[in-house]
Write a protein that holds these residues in place. Structure first.
Motif, PDB file in Angstrom:
ATOM      1  N   ASP A 112       2.953  -1.683 -12.277  1.00 58.62           N
ATOM      2  CA  ASP A 112       2.667  -3.013 -12.819  1.00 58.62           C
ATOM      3  C   ASP A 112       3.755  -4.010 -12.454  1.00 58.62           C
ATOM      4  O   ASP A 112       3.466  -5.177 -12.137  1.00 58.62           O
ATOM      5  N   HIS A 120      -0.244  -9.772  -8.119  1.00 58.18           N
ATOM      6  CA  HIS A 120      -1.456  -9.048  -8.490  1.00 58.18           C
ATOM      7  C   HIS A 120      -1.408  -8.555  -9.930  1.00 58.18           C
ATOM      8  O   HIS A 120      -1.902  -7.470 -10.245  1.00 58.18           O
ATOM      9  N   PRO A 122      -2.864  -8.470 -13.697  1.00 60.74           N
ATOM     10  CA  PRO A 122      -4.292  -8.383 -14.010  1.00 60.74           C
ATOM     11  C   PRO A 122      -5.045  -9.698 -14.004  1.00 60.74           C
ATOM     12  O   PRO A 122      -6.202  -9.751 -13.578  1.00 60.74           O
ATOM     13  N   HIS A 149      -7.611   1.877 -14.104  1.00 60.20           N
ATOM     14  CA  HIS A 149      -7.531   0.420 -13.972  1.00 60.20           C
ATOM     15  C   HIS A 149      -8.645  -0.083 -13.056  1.00 60.20           C
ATOM     16  O   HIS A 149      -8.377  -0.538 -11.939  1.00 60.20           O
ATOM     17  N   ARG A 152      -8.969  -3.306 -10.077  1.00 61.04           N
ATOM     18  CA  ARG A 152      -7.673  -3.789  -9.600  1.00 61.04           C
ATOM     19  C   ARG A 152      -7.523  -3.678  -8.086  1.00 61.04           C
ATOM     20  O   ARG A 152      -6.785  -4.460  -7.487  1.00 61.04           O
TER      21      ARG A 152
END
Length: 335
Positions: A112, A120, A122, A149, A152
């Motif tokens: 993340d 990028h 979310p 996820h 994504r």
């Protein structure tokens, strides 16, 4: 965000991603990117993947050094980034146990943090697509991440992902209770060494390979493995065995055969000497509903470190696959 020169030379730079401390103290990950001149940015704008960002994630006891891989994506117009996960390579600190993790989902924080820097997050909505490429244990980690996820990633390219244990699912299930007990009692207990240095012999230019590899970051005989780490890998492989639902197209590259033994053989120069590729191949259809498997004769464990004719064929397969699944969506395409 501060970028600084990387050890790979003038075309690369890195930034440190500060993460939450763990029981061993400070924890960081490192994001590496290939830089672009103004001319290179202009040239990339008319190439087929001009709207794509690539994130590469390495395997066990490894780090990013594959500049030829970065060039492959850059030639297609993509912006290339690579992540050295916590306790690996550029991210390893003296107080840490190399590569140690007790849950593969912990890497979500590393991933993340990297994706936020890349634009990028979310809810970023930057109009760019994300392609993830990952190798070996990184391939297992990123398969599980993509499953958790949805939406994504636009595509996932897996280079010899460690989707199943070398002696198969039955062997994994037999060993799991003992490993889980060991993980609870002594999570950092080292397991017997099974890397005899043969793989390094095939890839490192300090021996008989082509590639310049830093032995501080990729030891010749790998790194020590521990009960809690292997239990975490087994848990991930068990989840794959039950079936994932990755909602993006997946390309898997594997060698056509394995040579796993305790003594050196010339066959090790042209086969996977780390994974049982037949066991892995059986798990590939369980990743999602749109999966392509390519098996390459003569490929090493890292397919893109194989002899030049083999890796050129692998690049050709990636190009061909991207021709269908990596093209830019056109107006009027079905959602």
């Amino acid at each position: 965000m501060s970028w600084r020169p990387d050890v790979l030379g003038e075309k690369y730079e890195q930034t440190t991603l500060e993460l939450e401390p763990d029981a061993q103290g400070e924890v960081v990950a490192t994001l590496v990117r290939r830089t672009r001149s103004l001319w290179q940015r202009l040239a990339a704008s008319v190439r087929p993947l001009s709207d794509v960002d690539v994130l590469y994630v390495h395997g066990w006891a490894d780090y990013f050094f594959q500049t030829e891989l970065a060039e492959l994506w850059e030639q297609l117009g993509a912006r290339f980034h690579a992540l050295d996960l916590r306790k690996y390579g550029r991210s390893l600190r003296e107080h840490q146990t190399p590569g140690f993790i007790s849950d593969l989902a912990t890497y979500d924080e590393d991933i993340d943090a990297a994706l936020e820097v890349m634009g990028h997050a979310p809810d970023a909505g930057n109009g760019r697509r994300l392609i993830v490429m990952a190798h070996s244990t990184g391939g297992l980690t990123m398969s599980l991440w993509a499953h958790r996820h949805p939406g994504r990633v636009a595509a996932l390219v897996l280079n010899s992902p460690w989707l199943e244990f070398q002696i198969g699912g039955v062997g994994r299930e037999v060993l799991t209770p003992m490993l889980e007990l060991g993980a609870r009692i002594s999570p950092l207990r080292s397991l017997p060494q099974v890397d005899f240095g043969f793989y390094t012999r095939t890839i490192s230019n300090r021996f008989e390979g082509e590639w310049e590899i830093d032995p501080r970051w990729r030891p010749d005989q790998g790194a020590a493995t521990h009960s809690a780490w292997l239990a975490a890998v087994f848990a991930g492989q068990r989840r794959v065995a039950t079936g994932l639902s990755i909602d993006a197209p997946v390309l898997v590259l594997l060698s056509s055969r394995s040579t796993i033994q305790r003594t050196w053989s010339e066959q090790m120069r042209s086969s996977d000497i780390v994974l049982n590729v037949d066991e892995v191949a059986q798990r590939v259809p369980q990743l999602g509903s749109c999966v392509t498997l390519v098996r390459l004769d003569g490929a090493l464990h890292d397919v893109l470190l194989s002899a030049k004719p083999v890796r050129e064929k692998a690049k050709g397969e990636i190009h061909r696959w991207l021709g269908g699944y990596g093209r830019k969506p056109k107006s009027g395409d079905a959602d």
